[in-house]
Design an enzyme around this catalytic site. Structure first.
Site, short mmCIF file in Angstrom:
data_model
loop_
_atom_site.label_atom_id
_atom_site.label_comp_id
_atom_site.label_asym_id
_atom_site.label_seq_id
_atom_site.Cartn_x
_atom_site.Cartn_y
_atom_site.Cartn_z
N ASP A 95 0.87 -1.18 0.00
CA ASP A 95 0.00 0.00 0.00
C ASP A 95 0.91 1.23 0.00
O ASP A 95 1.70 1.40 0.94
CB ASP A 95 -0.87 0.05 1.26
CG ASP A 95 -1.89 -1.08 1.35
OD1 ASP A 95 -1.56 -2.22 0.98
OD2 ASP A 95 -3.01 -0.82 1.83
N LYS A 159 -7.35 3.19 -2.73
CA LYS A 159 -7.65 3.18 -1.29
C LYS A 159 -7.98 4.59 -0.82
O LYS A 159 -7.33 5.56 -1.21
CB LYS A 159 -6.44 2.60 -0.55
CG LYS A 159 -6.55 2.55 0.96
CD LYS A 159 -5.30 1.86 1.52
CE LYS A 159 -5.19 1.98 3.02
NZ LYS A 159 -3.94 1.35 3.54
N LYS A 188 -10.39 -0.13 -1.71
CA LYS A 188 -10.18 -0.42 -0.29
C LYS A 188 -10.57 0.81 0.52
O LYS A 188 -10.14 1.92 0.23
CB LYS A 188 -8.71 -0.78 -0.02
CG LYS A 188 -8.40 -0.98 1.47
CD LYS A 188 -6.95 -1.39 1.70
CE LYS A 188 -6.60 -1.44 3.19
NZ LYS A 188 -5.20 -1.87 3.44
#
Length: 245
Positions: A95, A159, A188
Site C-alpha cells: 500500500d 484506497k 479499499k
C-alpha cells in the site's frame, strides 16, 4: 444480492497496526489475531515486513507493507526502492501513498509515472498494489483524476485513506471512486472504521477490502448479531438491524 458468511467478512479485513511505537510483541500479537480470525492481511509499517512474514509463514494471510506512509512525500525512486525492499523482506502486498503535493500542482504525469513504476515493481513479483489517495485532502475533481489514472494503469486497489489524515473512509468516497474505476480496479476503504454499521455500509457501497484496527470488535459483533437472529450469512443488500458495536 451478495451473501456473506463470517469468514467472508473476515477475508475483507486488513488487520492494522501502523503505530510508530508498535513493538515486536505487538506485531506478533497482530499476526496471531489475524490467524485466529482469518483476516486477509496484516497492515504494517514497511520495517515490520520481515518479522510479520515469518509469523505468517504457512498461512494464507498476507503481509502488507505501507510505503511512504503516511505522507507520501518521498521521491518515486525512494518509493520503488522501499517497495522492492519490503518485498525482499517478505511483504506480499503493498500500500503506497501518492505524492499529494504533485497532485495539487496538477502534475498528473508525475502521479501516473509514480503509479506505473510502483505497480510494475509489485506485479513483477505477482504482488497486489494498493494506491492510497488520502481523500480528506483532495477535492472531488482530484479524487476523480487519480481514479482515472488508476483506471489506465490498473493497480489492484485504490484506497481512500491512511487513517492518519484529517478524515477517513466514507461511503461517498467509495461511491465516487467506484463510479470512475468500475470493476477495473478494486476499492479499499480505510481510516476511522470502528463499528459494524460503518463496516457494513462500506461493503454495501462496494469496498472490496476494509483496512482497520477494529476488525476483532467488528467480527465479534457480527457473530453476536447473527447468533441472535439464528442466521449464518448476511445478504448485504437487505436491511440489517443496526448493531452499533
Amino acid at each position: 444480492m451478495e451473501s456473506y458468511t463470517i469468514d467472508d467478512f473476515s477475508r475483507l479485513i486488513d488487520h492494522t497496526n501502523l503505530k510508530a511505537f508498535a513493538s515486536a510483541a505487538d506485531m506478533i500479537k497482530l499476526c496471531n489475531e489475524a490467524k485466529q480470525y482469518h483476516f486477509k492481511m496484516v497492515a504494517i509499517n514497511q520495517v515490520q515486513s520481515n518479522l510479520c512474514s515469518k509469523q505468517l509463514t504457512g498461512t494464507d494471510i498476507d503481509t502488507g507493507a505501507a510505503i511512504s506512509f503516511p505522507l507520501g512525500q518521498t521521491t518515486i525512486a525512494s518509493k520503488v526502492f522501499d517497495t522492492n525492499d519490503a518485498i525482499k523482506n517478505g511483504a506480499n502486498e503493498i500500500d503506497y501513498v501518492i505524492n499529494i503535493t504533485e497532485l495539487k500542482n496538477k502534475n498528473y504525469t508525475y502521479i501516473e509515472d509514480e503509479m506505473q513504476q510502483i505497480v510494475t515493481a509489485c506485479h513483477a513479483h505477482n504482488i497486489p498494489c494498493k494506491v492510497i489517495f488520502e481523500n480528506c485532502y483532495l477535492t472531488t475533481a482530484e479524487t476523480k483524476q487519480v481514479a482515472e489514472i488508476a483506471r489506465k494503469v490498473k493497480p489492484d486497489f485504490i484506497k481512500t485513506s491512511t487513517g492518519f489524515g484529517t478524515g477517513g473512509a466514507t461511503v461517498a468516497d467509495v461511491n465516487l471512486m467506484k463510479s470512475v474505476v468500475g470493476n477495473t480496479v478494486k476499492v479499499k476503504a480505510a481510516g476511522g472504521i470502528r463499528n459494524t454499521d460503518t463496516f457494513l455500509a462500506l461493503v454495501k457501497a462496494g469496498a472490496d477490502r476494509i483496512g482497520c484496527s477494529a476488525g476483532i470488535q467488528i467480527i465479534d459483533a457480527l457473530k453476536e448479531r447473527m447468533a441472535v437472529d439464528h442466521i449464518d450469512h448476511i445478504d448485504i443488500d437487505r436491511p440489517f438491524p443496526k448493531v452499533n458495536q
